[in-house]
Scaffold this motif. Structure first.
Motif, PDB file in Angstrom:
ATOM      1  N   ALA A  37      73.329  50.843 127.549  1.00 19.81           N
ATOM      2  CA  ALA A  37      72.140  50.053 127.853  1.00 19.81           C
ATOM      3  C   ALA A  37      72.557  48.726 128.478  1.00 19.81           C
ATOM      4  N   PHE A  38      71.676  48.181 129.302  1.00 24.84           N
ATOM      5  CA  PHE A  38      71.935  46.873 129.905  1.00 24.84           C
ATOM      6  C   PHE A  38      71.588  45.773 128.915  1.00 24.84           C
ATOM      7  N   SER A  39      72.368  44.730 128.940  1.00 30.41           N
ATOM      8  CA  SER A  39      72.151  43.595 128.040  1.00 30.41           C
ATOM      9  C   SER A  39      71.185  42.603 128.680  1.00 30.41           C
ATOM     10  N   VAL A  40      70.030  42.435 128.048  1.00 30.05           N
ATOM     11  CA  VAL A  40      69.047  41.461 128.506  1.00 30.05           C
ATOM     12  C   VAL A  40      68.504  40.739 127.277  1.00 30.05           C
ATOM     13  N   THR A  41      67.855  39.609 127.499  1.00 28.12           N
ATOM     14  CA  THR A  41      67.205  38.903 126.400  1.00 28.12           C
ATOM     15  C   THR A  41      65.842  39.528 126.166  1.00 28.12           C
TER      16      THR A  41
ATOM     17  N   THR B 133      60.097  44.961 122.904  1.00 25.63           N
ATOM     18  CA  THR B 133      60.601  46.267 123.343  1.00 25.63           C
ATOM     19  C   THR B 133      59.503  47.315 123.507  1.00 25.63           C
ATOM     20  N   THR B 134      58.242  46.940 123.280  1.00 27.74           N
ATOM     21  CA  THR B 134      57.146  47.894 123.455  1.00 27.74           C
ATOM     22  C   THR B 134      57.138  48.431 124.885  1.00 27.74           C
ATOM     23  N   GLY B 135      57.159  49.741 125.025  1.00 27.92           N
ATOM     24  CA  GLY B 135      57.089  50.355 126.347  1.00 27.92           C
ATOM     25  C   GLY B 135      58.412  50.523 127.049  1.00 27.92           C
ATOM     26  N   ALA B 136      59.499  50.053 126.459  1.00 27.80           N
ATOM     27  CA  ALA B 136      60.802  50.182 127.124  1.00 27.80           C
ATOM     28  C   ALA B 136      61.195  51.651 127.270  1.00 27.80           C
ATOM     29  N   GLY B 137      60.973  52.433 126.225  1.00 26.54           N
ATOM     30  CA  GLY B 137      61.291  53.852 126.305  1.00 26.54           C
ATOM     31  C   GLY B 137      60.429  54.584 127.316  1.00 26.54           C
ATOM     32  N   ASP B 138      59.191  54.135 127.466  1.00 27.95           N
ATOM     33  CA  ASP B 138      58.290  54.753 128.447  1.00 27.95           C
ATOM     34  C   ASP B 138      58.739  54.435 129.873  1.00 27.95           C
TER      35      ASP B 138
ATOM     36  N   ALA C 145      67.751  53.356 132.700  1.00 27.54           N
ATOM     37  CA  ALA C 145      68.161  52.331 131.745  1.00 27.54           C
ATOM     38  C   ALA C 145      67.793  50.936 132.245  1.00 27.54           C
ATOM     39  N   ALA C 146      67.915  50.718 133.539  1.00 22.82           N
ATOM     40  CA  ALA C 146      67.530  49.425 134.111  1.00 22.82           C
ATOM     41  C   ALA C 146      66.027  49.206 133.978  1.00 22.82           C
ATOM     42  N   ALA C 147      65.235  50.251 134.229  1.00 26.58           N
ATOM     43  CA  ALA C 147      63.782  50.128 134.087  1.00 26.58           C
ATOM     44  C   ALA C 147      63.399  49.778 132.662  1.00 26.58           C
ATOM     45  N   GLY C 148      64.032  50.445 131.689  1.00 22.87           N
ATOM     46  CA  GLY C 148      63.748  50.149 130.296  1.00 22.87           C
ATOM     47  C   GLY C 148      64.143  48.736 129.913  1.00 22.87           C
ATOM     48  N   ALA C 149      65.311  48.298 130.340  1.00 18.29           N
ATOM     49  CA  ALA C 149      65.785  46.955 129.994  1.00 18.29           C
ATOM     50  C   ALA C 149      64.871  45.875 130.567  1.00 18.29           C
ATOM     51  N   LEU C 150      64.476  46.038 131.818  1.00 17.74           N
ATOM     52  CA  LEU C 150      63.636  45.018 132.456  1.00 17.74           C
ATOM     53  C   LEU C 150      62.272  44.905 131.790  1.00 17.74           C
ATOM     54  N   THR C 151      61.784  45.992 131.209  1.00 16.20           N
ATOM     55  CA  THR C 151      60.472  45.983 130.569  1.00 16.20           C
ATOM     56  C   THR C 151      60.467  45.162 129.286  1.00 16.20           C
ATOM     57  N   THR C 152      61.626  44.920 128.689  1.00 18.02           N
ATOM     58  CA  THR C 152      61.677  44.173 127.428  1.00 18.02           C
ATOM     59  C   THR C 152      61.613  42.660 127.631  1.00 18.02           C
ATOM     60  N   ARG C 153      61.606  42.200 128.863  1.00 17.45           N
ATOM     61  CA  ARG C 153      61.762  40.766 129.103  1.00 17.45           C
ATOM     62  C   ARG C 153      60.459  39.983 129.000  1.00 17.45           C
TER      63      ARG C 153
ATOM     64  N   PHE D 153      68.188  44.521 140.386  1.00 20.69           N
ATOM     65  CA  PHE D 153      68.869  44.351 139.105  1.00 20.69           C
ATOM     66  C   PHE D 153      70.157  45.163 139.057  1.00 20.69           C
ATOM     67  N   LEU D 154      70.101  46.391 139.524  1.00 16.81           N
ATOM     68  CA  LEU D 154      71.284  47.254 139.530  1.00 16.81           C
ATOM     69  C   LEU D 154      72.367  46.692 140.451  1.00 16.81           C
ATOM     70  N   GLN D 155      71.953  46.144 141.569  1.00 17.66           N
ATOM     71  CA  GLN D 155      72.931  45.558 142.498  1.00 17.66           C
ATOM     72  C   GLN D 155      73.616  44.356 141.858  1.00 17.66           C
ATOM     73  N   ARG D 156      72.855  43.548 141.148  1.00 18.43           N
ATOM     74  CA  ARG D 156      73.443  42.394 140.460  1.00 18.43           C
ATOM     75  C   ARG D 156      74.349  42.841 139.313  1.00 18.43           C
ATOM     76  N   SER D 157      74.067  44.048 138.784  1.00 16.62           N
ATOM     77  CA  SER D 157      74.835  44.552 137.630  1.00 16.62           C
ATOM     78  C   SER D 157      76.031  45.395 138.026  1.00 16.62           C
ATOM     79  N   GLY D 158      76.281  45.470 139.341  1.00 16.83           N
ATOM     80  CA  GLY D 158      77.476  46.174 139.761  1.00 16.83           C
ATOM     81  C   GLY D 158      77.235  47.433 140.557  1.00 16.83           C
ATOM     82  N   GLY D 159      76.230  47.421 141.401  1.00 20.24           N
ATOM     83  CA  GLY D 159      75.993  48.565 142.278  1.00 20.24           C
ATOM     84  C   GLY D 159      74.832  49.394 141.818  1.00 20.24           C
ATOM     85  N   GLU D 160      74.250  50.171 142.757  1.00 22.06           N
ATOM     86  CA  GLU D 160      73.088  51.015 142.452  1.00 22.06           C
ATOM     87  C   GLU D 160      73.497  52.189 141.564  1.00 22.06           C
TER      88      GLU D 160
END
Length: 315
Positions: free
Chosen positions: A245-249, A253-258, A283-291, A308-315
């Motif tokens: 999983a990606f590390s975000v603040t 977390t509601t809806g992250a799994g969706d 995984a990126a979609a789920g992580a971004l939804t928690t913010r 987000f994926l590009q900033r995290s090291g490529g698509e």
């Protein structure tokens, strides 16, 4: 651009405005549109796909608001029914201090008396030209919505529509949770793709490794097992792997799994073959939804996910 039918509950999450307290100590709640299938339907539109919602809300103010929200998000609500007497479901959602959520109760209304439990016959026309049918398992808890679920399965199979099941285990929705597992297992036998939370796989099959779960799911082309904010293990077309999983603040977390499920469907519909590429996007979609708080409004667009994926090291 894929066309995905999402069948199941459309409801309001009553999100506690205080974190780390029990329901009796919550001073106020914020109503946020939700329901796992509805969340997936909205997330898919933001990713550039088309979605069709099949569900049932009450003929009340809450039901009207939910229908309007889905329509505003770009979801096709032709299949959204309005029950004349049963109310739109609202569910309390408590939050821990680290942003995780705990599902509470439904107030004074029994779980089987809400509109989503009264879903009736679904229109055949919605399945024409569709690519995927996304199902949860909560609709299996009630006779009417369970019958509609099985009708949808037959229509999907007749039209060559692939079926994905997201377990979304919520025992509070079942009048008798003891009957749930056999019903869920029957549905999973018809699935082309299945997404488990780790604890759901353990509960249903006493297995958590996707390769082992294949034994129980002979039709499955892909099996995905997530472990909260830790890792996703997967088996896809004979190949296995895992994605951290990606590390975000996290705020909520509601809806992250969706959002994760929507990401899987988007990538599968786009013809992606690499399990790594598919699950990394999800995984990126789920992580971004928690913010931010809520499920639908917090969902990222396709462009935001790629950036987000590009900033995290490529698509």
């Amino acid at each position: 651009m894929s066309i995905v039918i999402c069948l199941g509950e459309v409801l309001f999450d009553l999100l506690a405005n205080e974190s780390g307290v029990s329901s009796e100590h919550v001073k106020s709640w914020t109503p946020l549109p939700g329901g796992a299938p509805a969340n997936v339907a909205c997330a898919l539109v933001k990713m550039g796909d088309r979605s069709r919602m099949i569900g049932c809300v009450g003929n009340d103010e809450a039901g009207g608001q939910l229908a309007a929200k889905l329509a505003t998000e770009g979801v096709d609500i032709t299949g959204l029914q309005h029950h004349p007497t049963a109310p739109t479901r609202q569910v309390q959602v408590l939050r821990t201090t680290d942003g995780d959520r705990i599902f509470g109760g439904f107030g004074d209304i029994p779980t089987d008396e809400f509109a989503d439990a009264r879903l009736s016959k679904v229109p055949n026309s919605l399945f024409v030209g569709a690519d995927f049918l996304l199902l949860g398992t909560l609709a299996l808890a009630y006779p009417d919505s369970a019958a509609s679920t099985w009708q949808a399965v037959k229509l999907a199979q007749a039209e060559g529509v692939k079926i994905m099941v997201d377990i979304n285990w919520r025992p509070t929705f079942w009048t008798d949770p003891a009957i749930a597992i056999p019903k869920i297992k029957s549905l999973l036998q018809q699935a082309d793709y299945v997404k488990f939370a780790r604890e759901e796989a353990e509960l249903i099959y006493a297995e958590t490794f996707p390769q082992s779960l294949c034994t129980y799911l002979p039709k499955a082309l892909g099996i995905f097992v997530t472990d909260g904010g830790k890792i996703c293990e997967y088996w896809l077309d004979g190949n296995s792997g895992q994605q951290s999983a990606f590390s975000v603040t996290a705020i909520d977390t509601t809806g992250a799994g969706d959002a994760f499920v929507a990401g899987l469907l988007h990538q599968l519909g786009a013809g992606k073959k690499s399990g790594t590429e598919i699950v990394r996007y999800a995984a990126a979609a789920g992580a971004l939804t928690t913010r931010q708080a809520g499920a639908i409004d917090a969902q990222p667009t396709h462009t935001e996910i790629i950036q987000f994926l590009q900033r995290s090291g490529g698509e």
